[in-house]
Design a protein around this motif. Sequence first.
Motif, PDB file in Angstrom:
ATOM      1  N   SER A  57       0.824  -1.207   0.000  1.00  0.00           N
ATOM      2  CA  SER A  57       0.000   0.000   0.000  1.00  0.00           C
ATOM      3  C   SER A  57       0.858   1.256   0.000  1.00  0.00           C
ATOM      4  N   VAL A  58       1.961   1.201   0.733  1.00  0.00           N
ATOM      5  CA  VAL A  58       2.886   2.336   0.744  1.00  0.00           C
ATOM      6  C   VAL A  58       3.453   2.561  -0.652  1.00  0.00           C
ATOM      7  N   ILE A  59       3.816   1.473  -1.322  1.00  0.00           N
ATOM      8  CA  ILE A  59       4.389   1.584  -2.668  1.00  0.00           C
ATOM      9  C   ILE A  59       3.349   2.111  -3.661  1.00  0.00           C
ATOM     10  N   SER A  60       2.107   1.675  -3.514  1.00  0.00           N
ATOM     11  CA  SER A  60       1.072   2.160  -4.432  1.00  0.00           C
ATOM     12  C   SER A  60       0.876   3.663  -4.297  1.00  0.00           C
ATOM     13  N   ARG A  61       1.103   4.185  -3.097  1.00  0.00           N
ATOM     14  CA  ARG A  61       0.979   5.624  -2.890  1.00  0.00           C
ATOM     15  C   ARG A  61       2.246   6.371  -3.272  1.00  0.00           C
ATOM     16  N   ASN A  62       3.372   5.680  -3.234  1.00  0.00           N
ATOM     17  CA  ASN A  62       4.667   6.318  -3.523  1.00  0.00           C
ATOM     18  C   ASN A  62       5.483   5.415  -4.446  1.00  0.00           C
ATOM     19  N   PRO A  63       5.059   5.248  -5.696  1.00  0.00           N
ATOM     20  CA  PRO A  63       5.713   4.276  -6.591  1.00  0.00           C
ATOM     21  C   PRO A  63       7.133   4.639  -6.999  1.00  0.00           C
ATOM     22  N   GLN A  64       7.573   5.849  -6.675  1.00  0.00           N
ATOM     23  CA  GLN A  64       8.927   6.263  -7.014  1.00  0.00           C
ATOM     24  C   GLN A  64       9.844   6.312  -5.789  1.00  0.00           C
ATOM     25  N   ASP A  65       9.417   5.691  -4.713  1.00  0.00           N
ATOM     26  CA  ASP A  65      10.186   5.707  -3.468  1.00  0.00           C
ATOM     27  C   ASP A  65      11.069   4.463  -3.386  1.00  0.00           C
ATOM     28  N   PRO A  66      12.380   4.591  -3.584  1.00  0.00           N
ATOM     29  CA  PRO A  66      13.247   3.396  -3.563  1.00  0.00           C
ATOM     30  C   PRO A  66      13.294   2.725  -2.194  1.00  0.00           C
ATOM     31  N   TYR A  82      11.983 -15.179  -2.606  1.00  0.00           N
ATOM     32  CA  TYR A  82      13.204 -14.580  -3.121  1.00  0.00           C
ATOM     33  C   TYR A  82      13.014 -13.913  -4.482  1.00  0.00           C
ATOM     34  N   ARG A  83      12.158 -14.483  -5.314  1.00  0.00           N
ATOM     35  CA  ARG A  83      11.940 -13.886  -6.629  1.00  0.00           C
ATOM     36  C   ARG A  83      11.345 -12.489  -6.497  1.00  0.00           C
ATOM     37  N   GLU A  84      10.343 -12.365  -5.618  1.00  0.00           N
ATOM     38  CA  GLU A  84       9.744 -11.048  -5.400  1.00  0.00           C
ATOM     39  C   GLU A  84      10.742 -10.095  -4.766  1.00  0.00           C
ATOM     40  N   ALA A  85      11.564 -10.624  -3.848  1.00  0.00           N
ATOM     41  CA  ALA A  85      12.574  -9.787  -3.198  1.00  0.00           C
ATOM     42  C   ALA A  85      13.535  -9.212  -4.227  1.00  0.00           C
ATOM     43  N   LEU A  86      14.022 -10.060  -5.133  1.00  0.00           N
ATOM     44  CA  LEU A  86      14.960  -9.586  -6.154  1.00  0.00           C
ATOM     45  C   LEU A  86      14.329  -8.504  -7.017  1.00  0.00           C
ATOM     46  N   LYS A  87      13.063  -8.670  -7.381  1.00  0.00           N
ATOM     47  CA  LYS A  87      12.388  -7.662  -8.200  1.00  0.00           C
ATOM     48  C   LYS A  87      12.320  -6.321  -7.472  1.00  0.00           C
ATOM     49  N   ASP A  88      12.036  -6.363  -6.173  1.00  0.00           N
ATOM     50  CA  ASP A  88      11.950  -5.108  -5.424  1.00  0.00           C
ATOM     51  C   ASP A  88      13.311  -4.444  -5.269  1.00  0.00           C
ATOM     52  N   PHE A  89      14.341  -5.233  -5.015  1.00  0.00           N
ATOM     53  CA  PHE A  89      15.671  -4.639  -4.917  1.00  0.00           C
ATOM     54  C   PHE A  89      16.124  -4.090  -6.270  1.00  0.00           C
ATOM     55  N   ASP A  90      15.777  -4.783  -7.347  1.00  0.00           N
ATOM     56  CA  ASP A  90      16.074  -4.273  -8.689  1.00  0.00           C
ATOM     57  C   ASP A  90      15.419  -2.909  -8.893  1.00  0.00           C
ATOM     58  N   GLN A  91      14.164  -2.805  -8.483  1.00  0.00           N
ATOM     59  CA  GLN A  91      13.436  -1.551  -8.663  1.00  0.00           C
ATOM     60  C   GLN A  91      14.038  -0.440  -7.794  1.00  0.00           C
ATOM     61  N   ALA A  92      14.395  -0.793  -6.568  1.00  0.00           N
ATOM     62  CA  ALA A  92      15.000   0.203  -5.680  1.00  0.00           C
ATOM     63  C   ALA A  92      16.294   0.750  -6.283  1.00  0.00           C
ATOM     64  N   SER A  94      17.114   0.685  -9.486  1.00  0.00           N
ATOM     65  CA  SER A  94      16.774   1.422 -10.695  1.00  0.00           C
ATOM     66  C   SER A  94      16.404   2.864 -10.367  1.00  0.00           C
ATOM     67  N   LEU A  95      15.658   3.041  -9.264  1.00  0.00           N
ATOM     68  CA  LEU A  95      15.235   4.380  -8.859  1.00  0.00           C
ATOM     69  C   LEU A  95      16.361   5.164  -8.186  1.00  0.00           C
ATOM     70  N   LYS A  96      17.297   4.436  -7.578  1.00  0.00           N
ATOM     71  CA  LYS A  96      18.393   5.084  -6.848  1.00  0.00           C
ATOM     72  C   LYS A  96      19.666   4.279  -7.089  1.00  0.00           C
ATOM     73  N   PRO A  97      20.399   4.578  -8.166  1.00  0.00           N
ATOM     74  CA  PRO A  97      21.549   3.746  -8.556  1.00  0.00           C
ATOM     75  C   PRO A  97      22.666   3.665  -7.522  1.00  0.00           C
TER      76      PRO A  97
END
Length: 282
Positions: A57-66, A82-92, A94-97
């Motif tokens: 829910s936090v992410i849906s409100r702040n989709p650009q928050d790494p 682990y698969r979902e974890a990797l996707k989230d870390f990838d996104q984080a 991507s938003l904050k290299p």
Amino acid sequence: MTATPFRLPVSRSRVLAASLLLAAATALSACQTSPTSNLGSIDAAQGSTQNIASLSSVISRNPQDPEAYNVRGSAYGRGGRYREALKDFDQAISLKPDYYQAYSNRALIYRFTNDQQNALADYNKAIQINPNYDAAYIGRGNLYRQAGRTQEAFNDFQKAIQLDTTDARAYHNRGLLYQRQGQHALALEDFSTAISLSPDAPEPYNGRGLSYLATNDEDNAFTDFNMAIKLNDKLAESWANQALIYERRGDKARAAKSYARAVQLDPNYGPAKEGLSRTRGV
């Protein structure tokens, strides 16, 4: 604290000589090859469905928050997703290299999925971005230790300690390396520091108990093994270590009972199976 330089190689045979102490060496070796507090370097978010829903829910409100992705990735990691974890870390990332914490967290997930090459690359990246990030040194040190790269592992744990880490794993893991080399005075000091930093963790008590045992301090070893069981009675290693003391004292009935409990918890734990065979005469 000034650490004695790590020495390679040192024969373990000069540390434990008698037959029962050889059994302790087997337990010690098993202790050294298992990861400790594997999820300790991931953020403290829990992997419950309710918590993940809240983080989503936090992410849906702040989709650009790494940071939100990093925290949810940590929760997924805690829950074994682990698969979902990797996707989230990838996104984080991507938003904050330059998000070195996310690199370190992703590295740990790569370790769990046996992708050691990517794990090492991520730890290296985290350290490149922030050379003072202790968690990355500890994580990389564990990666090196499990790969048999002992000196590099020692250097990383040493670096984390020089950075004044308050993470008990740095001291515990350096203690395991000292222990493996027969430097038990230094190992005891490190295990004691780990206990002071994380008094509810059973692993340093098992480690310290084995070094007490190697120096023939049986009473303190027994106290530590019993404390490890009190803190977590689901660890096969702790029961096998307790059984070893009973065996040394000639109490085969109690030894067999504790070895049996260890085998029940982990049927593949070698020291427990061997100890049970000895004490039951099978």
